[in-house]
Design a protein around this motif. Structure first.
Motif, PDB file in Angstrom:
ATOM      1  N   ARG A  96       0.893  -1.163  -0.270  1.00 53.43           N
ATOM      2  CA  ARG A  96       0.029   0.025  -0.021  1.00 53.43           C
ATOM      3  C   ARG A  96       0.875   1.326   0.050  1.00 53.43           C
ATOM      4  NH1 ARG A  96      -2.472  -3.642  -0.729  1.00 53.43           N
ATOM      5  NH2 ARG A  96      -4.302  -4.529   0.529  1.00 53.43           N
ATOM      6  N   TYR A  97       0.377   2.301  -0.575  1.00 54.36           N
ATOM      7  CA  TYR A  97       1.012   3.558  -0.534  1.00 54.36           C
ATOM      8  C   TYR A  97      -0.021   4.576  -0.279  1.00 54.36           C
ATOM      9  CZ  TYR A  97       4.432   7.312  -1.096  1.00 54.36           C
ATOM     10  OH  TYR A  97       5.128   8.461  -0.709  1.00 54.36           O
ATOM     11  N   GLY A  98       0.157   5.336   0.721  1.00 51.39           N
ATOM     12  CA  GLY A  98      -1.121   6.277   1.204  1.00 51.39           C
ATOM     13  C   GLY A  98      -0.736   7.578   1.115  1.00 51.39           C
ATOM     14  N   PHE A  99      -1.709   8.468   0.814  1.00 52.44           N
ATOM     15  CA  PHE A  99      -1.498   9.913   0.825  1.00 52.44           C
ATOM     16  C   PHE A  99      -2.515  10.644   1.878  1.00 52.44           C
ATOM     17  CE2 PHE A  99      -0.531   8.205  -3.174  1.00 52.44           C
ATOM     18  CZ  PHE A  99       0.610   9.064  -3.732  1.00 52.44           C
ATOM     19  N   PHE A 100      -2.071  11.110   2.966  1.00 49.59           N
ATOM     20  CA  PHE A 100      -3.086  11.398   4.118  1.00 49.59           C
ATOM     21  C   PHE A 100      -3.004  12.812   4.324  1.00 49.59           C
ATOM     22  CE2 PHE A 100      -1.186   7.373   5.355  1.00 49.59           C
ATOM     23  CZ  PHE A 100      -2.162   6.521   4.919  1.00 49.59           C
ATOM     24  N   ARG A 101      -4.145  13.488   4.272  1.00 45.75           N
ATOM     25  CA  ARG A 101      -4.180  14.850   4.460  1.00 45.75           C
ATOM     26  C   ARG A 101      -5.378  15.383   5.684  1.00 45.75           C
ATOM     27  NH1 ARG A 101      -3.055  19.039   0.617  1.00 45.75           N
ATOM     28  NH2 ARG A 101      -4.205  20.849   0.826  1.00 45.75           N
ATOM     29  N   SER A 102      -4.881  16.165   6.513  1.00 50.74           N
ATOM     30  CA  SER A 102      -5.851  16.886   7.424  1.00 50.74           C
ATOM     31  C   SER A 102      -5.574  18.417   7.560  1.00 50.74           C
ATOM     32  CB  SER A 102      -5.693  16.315   8.885  1.00 50.74           C
ATOM     33  OG  SER A 102      -6.028  14.785   8.836  1.00 50.74           O
ATOM     34  N   THR A 103      -6.911  19.131   7.782  1.00 52.04           N
ATOM     35  CA  THR A 103      -6.750  20.681   8.023  1.00 52.04           C
ATOM     36  C   THR A 103      -7.661  20.934   9.231  1.00 52.04           C
ATOM     37  OG1 THR A 103      -6.593  21.029   5.408  1.00 52.04           O
ATOM     38  CG2 THR A 103      -7.447  22.634   6.979  1.00 52.04           C
ATOM     39  N   GLU A 104      -6.645  21.615  10.035  1.00 54.21           N
ATOM     40  CA  GLU A 104      -7.627  22.202  11.220  1.00 54.21           C
ATOM     41  C   GLU A 104      -7.758  23.894  10.913  1.00 54.21           C
ATOM     42  OE1 GLU A 104      -5.482  22.690  14.727  1.00 54.21           O
ATOM     43  OE2 GLU A 104      -3.380  22.925  13.832  1.00 54.21           O
ATOM     44  N   ASP A 105      -8.942  24.250  10.522  1.00 57.40           N
ATOM     45  CA  ASP A 105      -9.425  25.482  10.218  1.00 57.40           C
ATOM     46  C   ASP A 105      -9.993  26.285  11.329  1.00 57.40           C
ATOM     47  OD1 ASP A 105     -10.496  27.734   8.841  1.00 57.40           O
ATOM     48  OD2 ASP A 105     -11.416  26.425   7.391  1.00 57.40           O
ATOM     49  N   TYR A 106      -9.508  27.622  11.801  1.00 56.18           N
ATOM     50  CA  TYR A 106     -10.021  28.586  12.687  1.00 56.18           C
ATOM     51  C   TYR A 106     -10.607  29.774  12.081  1.00 56.18           C
ATOM     52  CZ  TYR A 106      -7.288  25.540  15.854  1.00 56.18           C
ATOM     53  OH  TYR A 106      -6.696  24.259  16.491  1.00 56.18           O
ATOM     54  N   GLY A 107     -11.120  29.652  10.613  1.00 58.75           N
ATOM     55  CA  GLY A 107     -11.828  30.619  10.145  1.00 58.75           C
ATOM     56  C   GLY A 107     -11.076  31.781   9.738  1.00 58.75           C
ATOM     57  N   THR A 108     -11.319  33.021  10.238  1.00 61.87           N
ATOM     58  CA  THR A 108     -10.585  34.367   9.886  1.00 61.87           C
ATOM     59  C   THR A 108      -9.096  34.194  10.413  1.00 61.87           C
ATOM     60  OG1 THR A 108     -11.590  35.495  11.567  1.00 61.87           O
ATOM     61  CG2 THR A 108     -12.432  35.576   9.440  1.00 61.87           C
ATOM     62  N   SER A 109      -8.913  33.442  11.602  1.00 58.22           N
ATOM     63  CA  SER A 109      -7.794  33.437  12.264  1.00 58.22           C
ATOM     64  C   SER A 109      -6.566  32.390  11.441  1.00 58.22           C
ATOM     65  CB  SER A 109      -7.965  32.698  13.733  1.00 58.22           C
ATOM     66  OG  SER A 109      -8.649  33.511  14.637  1.00 58.22           O
ATOM     67  N   GLY A 110      -7.127  31.828  10.429  1.00 53.70           N
ATOM     68  CA  GLY A 110      -6.172  30.945   9.690  1.00 53.70           C
ATOM     69  C   GLY A 110      -6.387  29.492   9.968  1.00 53.70           C
ATOM     70  N   SER A 111      -5.603  28.556   9.014  1.00 53.36           N
ATOM     71  CA  SER A 111      -5.733  27.337   9.153  1.00 53.36           C
ATOM     72  C   SER A 111      -4.346  26.487   8.941  1.00 53.36           C
ATOM     73  CB  SER A 111      -6.666  26.781   8.156  1.00 53.36           C
ATOM     74  OG  SER A 111      -6.396  27.122   6.654  1.00 53.36           O
ATOM     75  N   THR A 112      -4.140  25.413   9.322  1.00 55.40           N
ATOM     76  CA  THR A 112      -2.983  24.633   9.079  1.00 55.40           C
ATOM     77  C   THR A 112      -3.355  23.207   8.513  1.00 55.40           C
ATOM     78  OG1 THR A 112      -1.860  25.589  10.916  1.00 55.40           O
ATOM     79  CG2 THR A 112      -0.998  23.591   9.963  1.00 55.40           C
ATOM     80  N   THR A 113      -2.689  22.794   7.372  1.00 56.24           N
ATOM     81  CA  THR A 113      -3.063  21.611   6.719  1.00 56.24           C
ATOM     82  C   THR A 113      -1.655  20.568   6.740  1.00 56.24           C
ATOM     83  OG1 THR A 113      -4.471  22.525   5.088  1.00 56.24           O
ATOM     84  CG2 THR A 113      -3.409  20.432   4.487  1.00 56.24           C
ATOM     85  N   TYR A 114      -1.886  19.601   7.384  1.00 55.47           N
ATOM     86  CA  TYR A 114      -0.853  18.376   7.677  1.00 55.47           C
ATOM     87  C   TYR A 114      -1.106  17.407   6.674  1.00 55.47           C
ATOM     88  CZ  TYR A 114      -1.303  20.737  12.265  1.00 55.47           C
ATOM     89  OH  TYR A 114      -1.410  21.620  13.173  1.00 55.47           O
ATOM     90  N   SER A 115       0.093  17.152   5.895  1.00 55.80           N
ATOM     91  CA  SER A 115      -0.025  15.930   4.957  1.00 55.80           C
ATOM     92  C   SER A 115       1.065  14.880   5.288  1.00 55.80           C
ATOM     93  CB  SER A 115       0.123  16.433   3.796  1.00 55.80           C
ATOM     94  OG  SER A 115       1.317  17.136   3.380  1.00 55.80           O
ATOM     95  N   SER A 116       1.049  13.744   4.888  1.00 51.16           N
ATOM     96  CA  SER A 116       1.803  12.554   5.168  1.00 51.16           C
ATOM     97  C   SER A 116       1.642  11.435   4.029  1.00 51.16           C
ATOM     98  CB  SER A 116       1.884  12.079   6.552  1.00 51.16           C
ATOM     99  OG  SER A 116       2.843  11.293   6.622  1.00 51.16           O
ATOM    100  N   ASN A 117       2.927  11.009   3.335  1.00 52.21           N
ATOM    101  CA  ASN A 117       2.752   9.737   2.491  1.00 52.21           C
ATOM    102  C   ASN A 117       3.433   8.802   3.375  1.00 52.21           C
ATOM    103  OD1 ASN A 117       1.840  11.647   0.708  1.00 52.21           O
ATOM    104  ND2 ASN A 117       3.846  11.708  -0.140  1.00 52.21           N
ATOM    105  N   ALA A 118       2.733   7.457   3.258  1.00 52.73           N
ATOM    106  CA  ALA A 118       3.368   6.343   4.067  1.00 52.73           C
ATOM    107  C   ALA A 118       3.040   4.972   3.184  1.00 52.73           C
ATOM    108  CB  ALA A 118       2.623   6.173   5.436  1.00 52.73           C
ATOM    109  N   PHE A 119       4.174   4.298   3.438  1.00 54.02           N
ATOM    110  CA  PHE A 119       3.963   2.735   3.025  1.00 54.02           C
ATOM    111  C   PHE A 119       3.225   2.013   3.780  1.00 54.02           C
ATOM    112  CE2 PHE A 119       7.710   4.283   0.409  1.00 54.02           C
ATOM    113  CZ  PHE A 119       7.389   3.891  -0.693  1.00 54.02           C
ATOM    114  N   GLY A 120       2.559   0.884   3.451  1.00 53.79           N
ATOM    115  CA  GLY A 120       1.950   0.145   4.210  1.00 53.79           C
ATOM    116  C   GLY A 120       1.636  -1.360   3.590  1.00 53.79           C
ATOM    117  N   ILE A 121       1.281  -2.265   4.219  1.00 61.04           N
ATOM    118  CA  ILE A 121       0.815  -3.763   3.708  1.00 61.04           C
ATOM    119  C   ILE A 121      -0.528  -3.850   4.077  1.00 61.04           C
ATOM    120  CG2 ILE A 121       3.042  -4.612   3.672  1.00 61.04           C
ATOM    121  CD1 ILE A 121       2.401  -5.810   6.467  1.00 61.04           C
ATOM    122  N   GLY A 122      -1.251  -5.034   3.317  1.00 63.16           N
ATOM    123  CA  GLY A 122      -2.665  -5.166   3.509  1.00 63.16           C
ATOM    124  C   GLY A 122      -2.848  -6.557   3.294  1.00 63.16           C
TER     125      GLY A 122
END
Length: 227
Positions: free
Chosen positions: A134-160
């Protein structure tokens, strides 16, 4: 007699050649195209192409899945791990309750599996075992509206690994169910402005906030057609 024997051998070789592609690879299984939907750490869908019986009961499956991550940011993580702007006791979950924060995320996974055709369990019902990388592309965003936001991303290998069970409907169309489990390994995290490696200062705090798959149990159902 000799001519009859030669014709018989030639016909046999021609038949064998028509049923194989290269040495020991059969084309008799057809090519399967499938689409399934269900759950895999969130609402999830997968499209796959499966070439069964390439070498006896063994085949190859390639897939791509997309999951909408309802839980993208850890609710118990502090909004400000440094305690500079907010107390470290003020969590992301509390910020959501206060209506000042929201979250979103997605998981996209590419898979390559070897398959084994178990055969018919009962008339019209067949099963196929699979396992691979497996090869995964993961993405998450924390959003504070007008105060701004941060997006986290990570790619990872796996098995299944897992099992697909199919039920013939009509013609080349079948109902298919997919049960399995994937395991993804740790990897670096990108915040848009910086990249944190495992073991690096600050990685633990970011990793604690960024929800991404480790062990994933999946259950999907859909249809497949054979060409």
């Amino acid at each position: 007699m000799k001519k009859l024997l030669a014709l018989t051998i030639s016909a046999g070789l021609a038949t064998a050649g028509a049923q194989t592609l290269g040495v020991g690879f059969s084309t008799g299984g057809g090519l399967e195209l499938g689409l399934t939907g269900g759950y895999a750490n969130g609402l999830s869908g997968e499209a796959f192409v499966h070439a069964p019986n390439l070498a006896g009961p063994f085949g190859l499956k390639v897939g791509a899945s997309y999951t909408r991550a309802a839980d993208a940011i850890n609710d118990s993580s502090p909004v400000d791990p440094t305690g500079t702007l907010f107390p470290t006791t003020y969590t992301f979950g509390q910020a959501k309750q206060d209506g000042v924060a929201s979250e979103s995320g997605s998981h996209t996974v590419l898979s390559v599996d070897g398959t084994y055709n178990v055969g018919e369990l009962t008339p019209g019902v067949g099963a196929t075992l699979y396992a691979g990388g497996r090869y995964g592309f993961f993405r998450s965003t924390e959003d504070y509206g007008t105060s701004g936001s941060t997006t986290y991303s990570s790619n990872a290998f796996g098995i299944g690994a897992g099992v697909m069970v199919s039920y013939a409907l009509a013609g080349n169309l079948s109902l298919v169910g997919d049960l399995g489990v994937d395991q993804f390994f740790g990897s670096s995290i990108n915040t848009g402005s910086d990249t944190f490696q495992q073991g690096e200062a600050g990685y633990s705090a970011i990793s604690n906030k960024f929800v991404r798959p480790g062990t994933v149990f999946k259950a999907r159902i859909g249809v497949k057609t054979t060409f």
